[in-house]
Scaffold this motif. Structure first.
Motif, mmCIF file in Angstrom:
data_model
loop_
_atom_site.group_PDB
_atom_site.id
_atom_site.type_symbol
_atom_site.label_atom_id
_atom_site.label_comp_id
_atom_site.label_asym_id
_atom_site.label_seq_id
_atom_site.Cartn_x
_atom_site.Cartn_y
_atom_site.Cartn_z
ATOM 1 N N VAL A 1 0.842 -1.188 0.000
ATOM 2 C CA VAL A 1 0.000 0.000 0.000
ATOM 3 C C VAL A 1 0.882 1.245 0.000
ATOM 4 C CG1 VAL A 1 -1.683 1.329 1.333
ATOM 5 C CG2 VAL A 1 -1.887 -1.152 1.183
ATOM 6 N N GLN A 2 0.600 2.146 -0.941
ATOM 7 C CA GLN A 2 1.310 3.430 -0.966
ATOM 8 C C GLN A 2 0.335 4.525 -0.512
ATOM 9 O OE1 GLN A 2 1.500 1.539 -4.210
ATOM 10 N NE2 GLN A 2 3.070 0.466 -3.025
ATOM 11 N N SER B 1 -3.020 3.789 -2.553
ATOM 12 C CA SER B 1 -3.014 3.108 -3.847
ATOM 13 C C SER B 1 -2.233 1.817 -3.711
ATOM 14 C CB SER B 1 -2.382 3.996 -4.926
ATOM 15 O OG SER B 1 -1.050 4.309 -4.584
ATOM 16 N N GLY B 2 -2.417 0.942 -4.664
ATOM 17 C CA GLY B 2 -1.710 -0.326 -4.635
ATOM 18 C C GLY B 2 -2.301 -1.322 -3.675
ATOM 19 N N GLY B 3 -3.479 -1.035 -3.178
ATOM 20 C CA GLY B 3 -4.137 -1.926 -2.242
ATOM 21 C C GLY B 3 -5.267 -1.205 -1.547
ATOM 22 N N THR B 4 -6.056 -1.933 -0.807
ATOM 23 C CA THR B 4 -7.169 -1.321 -0.097
ATOM 24 C C THR B 4 -6.796 -1.041 1.356
ATOM 25 O OG1 THR B 4 -9.463 -1.615 0.597
ATOM 26 C CG2 THR B 4 -8.122 -3.600 0.419
ATOM 27 N N ILE B 5 -7.370 0.024 1.882
ATOM 28 C CA ILE B 5 -7.111 0.371 3.283
ATOM 29 C C ILE B 5 -8.145 -0.234 4.213
ATOM 30 C CG2 ILE B 5 -5.977 2.548 2.698
ATOM 31 C CD1 ILE B 5 -8.637 3.952 3.533
ATOM 32 N N ILE B 6 -9.085 -0.962 3.655
ATOM 33 C CA ILE B 6 -10.243 -1.374 4.444
ATOM 34 C C ILE B 6 -9.869 -2.223 5.645
ATOM 35 C CG2 ILE B 6 -10.765 -3.482 3.130
ATOM 36 C CD1 ILE B 6 -13.751 -2.610 3.358
ATOM 37 N N CYS C 1 0.634 10.535 7.170
ATOM 38 C CA CYS C 1 -0.388 9.515 7.391
ATOM 39 C C CYS C 1 0.290 8.148 7.398
ATOM 40 C CB CYS C 1 -1.476 9.567 6.317
ATOM 41 S SG CYS C 1 -0.881 9.410 4.626
ATOM 42 N N ALA C 2 -0.361 7.214 8.071
ATOM 43 C CA ALA C 2 0.229 5.886 8.219
ATOM 44 C C ALA C 2 -0.873 4.850 8.310
ATOM 45 C CB ALA C 2 1.101 5.835 9.464
ATOM 46 N N LYS D 1 3.948 5.028 16.805
ATOM 47 C CA LYS D 1 4.368 5.028 15.398
ATOM 48 C C LYS D 1 4.990 3.692 15.010
ATOM 49 C CE LYS D 1 8.751 7.437 16.353
ATOM 50 N NZ LYS D 1 8.554 7.617 17.800
ATOM 51 N N ASP D 2 5.488 2.943 15.982
ATOM 52 C CA ASP D 2 6.094 1.646 15.679
ATOM 53 C C ASP D 2 5.054 0.611 15.243
ATOM 54 O OD1 ASP D 2 8.434 2.017 18.433
ATOM 55 O OD2 ASP D 2 8.578 2.670 16.349
ATOM 56 N N SER D 3 3.785 0.904 15.450
ATOM 57 C CA SER D 3 2.718 -0.015 15.064
ATOM 58 C C SER D 3 2.333 0.113 13.600
ATOM 59 C CB SER D 3 1.476 0.228 15.923
ATOM 60 O OG SER D 3 1.746 -0.011 17.286
ATOM 61 N N TYR D 4 2.856 1.105 12.927
ATOM 62 C CA TYR D 4 2.444 1.384 11.552
ATOM 63 C C TYR D 4 3.536 0.971 10.570
ATOM 64 C CZ TYR D 4 -1.336 3.980 13.688
ATOM 65 O OH TYR D 4 -2.445 4.321 14.428
ATOM 66 N N GLY D 5 3.122 0.209 9.567
ATOM 67 C CA GLY D 5 4.102 -0.297 8.622
ATOM 68 C C GLY D 5 4.172 0.471 7.320
ATOM 69 N N TYR D 6 3.153 1.253 7.051
ATOM 70 C CA TYR D 6 3.102 2.013 5.803
ATOM 71 C C TYR D 6 2.972 3.496 6.123
ATOM 72 C CZ TYR D 6 1.990 -2.603 3.976
ATOM 73 O OH TYR D 6 2.030 -3.934 3.649
ATOM 74 N N TRP D 7 3.773 4.306 5.427
ATOM 75 C CA TRP D 7 3.810 5.740 5.687
ATOM 76 C C TRP D 7 3.719 6.527 4.393
ATOM 77 C CZ3 TRP D 7 4.007 7.996 10.515
ATOM 78 C CH2 TRP D 7 4.215 7.127 11.598
ATOM 79 N N GLY D 8 3.013 7.653 4.455
ATOM 80 C CA GLY D 8 3.020 8.594 3.358
ATOM 81 C C GLY D 8 4.230 9.513 3.458
ATOM 82 N N GLN D 9 4.362 10.412 2.500
ATOM 83 C CA GLN D 9 5.564 11.231 2.415
ATOM 84 C C GLN D 9 5.481 12.511 3.242
ATOM 85 O OE1 GLN D 9 3.049 11.624 0.533
ATOM 86 N NE2 GLN D 9 2.944 13.784 0.003
ATOM 87 N N GLY D 10 4.325 12.853 3.755
ATOM 88 C CA GLY D 10 4.194 14.052 4.575
ATOM 89 C C GLY D 10 3.704 15.252 3.793
ATOM 90 N N THR D 11 2.942 16.068 4.456
ATOM 91 C CA THR D 11 2.466 17.325 3.879
ATOM 92 C C THR D 11 2.671 18.417 4.924
ATOM 93 O OG1 THR D 11 0.596 18.419 2.765
ATOM 94 C CG2 THR D 11 0.041 16.943 4.586
ATOM 95 N N LEU D 12 3.200 19.563 4.495
ATOM 96 C CA LEU D 12 3.616 20.595 5.430
ATOM 97 C C LEU D 12 2.460 21.511 5.790
ATOM 98 C CD1 LEU D 12 5.951 21.944 6.972
ATOM 99 C CD2 LEU D 12 6.374 23.327 4.925
ATOM 100 N N VAL D 13 2.269 21.686 7.085
ATOM 101 C CA VAL D 13 1.290 22.632 7.611
ATOM 102 C C VAL D 13 2.048 23.731 8.345
ATOM 103 C CG1 VAL D 13 -0.580 22.951 9.271
ATOM 104 C CG2 VAL D 13 -0.537 20.914 7.807
ATOM 105 N N THR D 14 1.807 24.966 7.948
ATOM 106 C CA THR D 14 2.430 26.111 8.596
ATOM 107 C C THR D 14 1.337 27.044 9.088
ATOM 108 O OG1 THR D 14 4.333 25.956 7.109
ATOM 109 C CG2 THR D 14 4.075 27.999 8.358
#
Length: 121
Positions: free
Chosen positions: A1-2, A24-29, A95-96, A105-118
Motif C-alpha cells: 500500500v502506498q 493506492s496499490g491496495g485497499t485500506i479497508i 499519514c500511516a 508510530k512503531d505499530s504502523y508499517g506504511y507511511w506517506g511522504q508528509g504534507t507541510l502545515v504552517t
C-alpha cells in the motif's frame, strides 16, 4: 500500500485545513489509519488514529476537540480536519497505515511522504 498525503499549506492562527491521504496499490479497508506530525528538531508524534471500520478513534490531547479524523473506505482515503489551528501545530504531517488505531508510530508499517502545515500567528 502506498500513501499520498495532501492538503497542507499556510494558514493563519484560528484557521482550518483538511488533510487527505489517498492509498493506492491496495485497499485500506483492513487497516487502522493514523496521522502523525513532526516539527523541526522534534520527534514524530501521534496526532490521531481511526480503526479499520471507523468506529473507534484516538486523539492526542493537543488535537482533541480541534481535529477530527475520518475515513472513506470506498475512496481509499483518510482525512484530518483541523480547526482552530495554532502556531504550535506547524509541522510536517504524515499519514500511516497499520493493524490498529495505535498511538505508537512503531505499530504502523506504511507511511506517506508528509504534507507541510504552517500556521502563522
Amino acid at each position: 500500500v502506498q500513501l499520498q498525503a495532501s492538503g497542507g499549506g499556510l494558514v493563519q492562527a484560528g484557521g482550518s485545513l483538511r488533510l487527505s491521504c489517498a492509498a493506492s496499490g491496495g485497499t485500506i479497508i483492513n487497516y487502522g489509519l493514523g496521522w502523525f506530525r513532526q516539527a523541526p528538531g522534534m520527534e514524530r508524534e501521534f496526532v490521531a488514529a481511526i480503526s479499520w471500520g471507523g468506529g473507534s478513534t484516538n486523539y492526542a490531547m493537543s488535537a482533541k476537540g480541534r481535529f477530527t479524523i475520518s475515513r472513506d473506505n470506498a475512496k481509499n482515503t483518510v482525512y484530518l480536519q483541523m480547526n482552530s489551528l495554532k502556531p504550535e501545530d506547524t509541522a510536517l504531517y504524515y499519514c500511516a497505515a497499520g493493524p490498529g488505531n495505535s498511538r505508537s508510530k512503531d505499530s504502523y508499517g506504511y507511511w506517506g511522504q508528509g504534507t507541510l502545515v504552517t500556521v502563522s500567528s
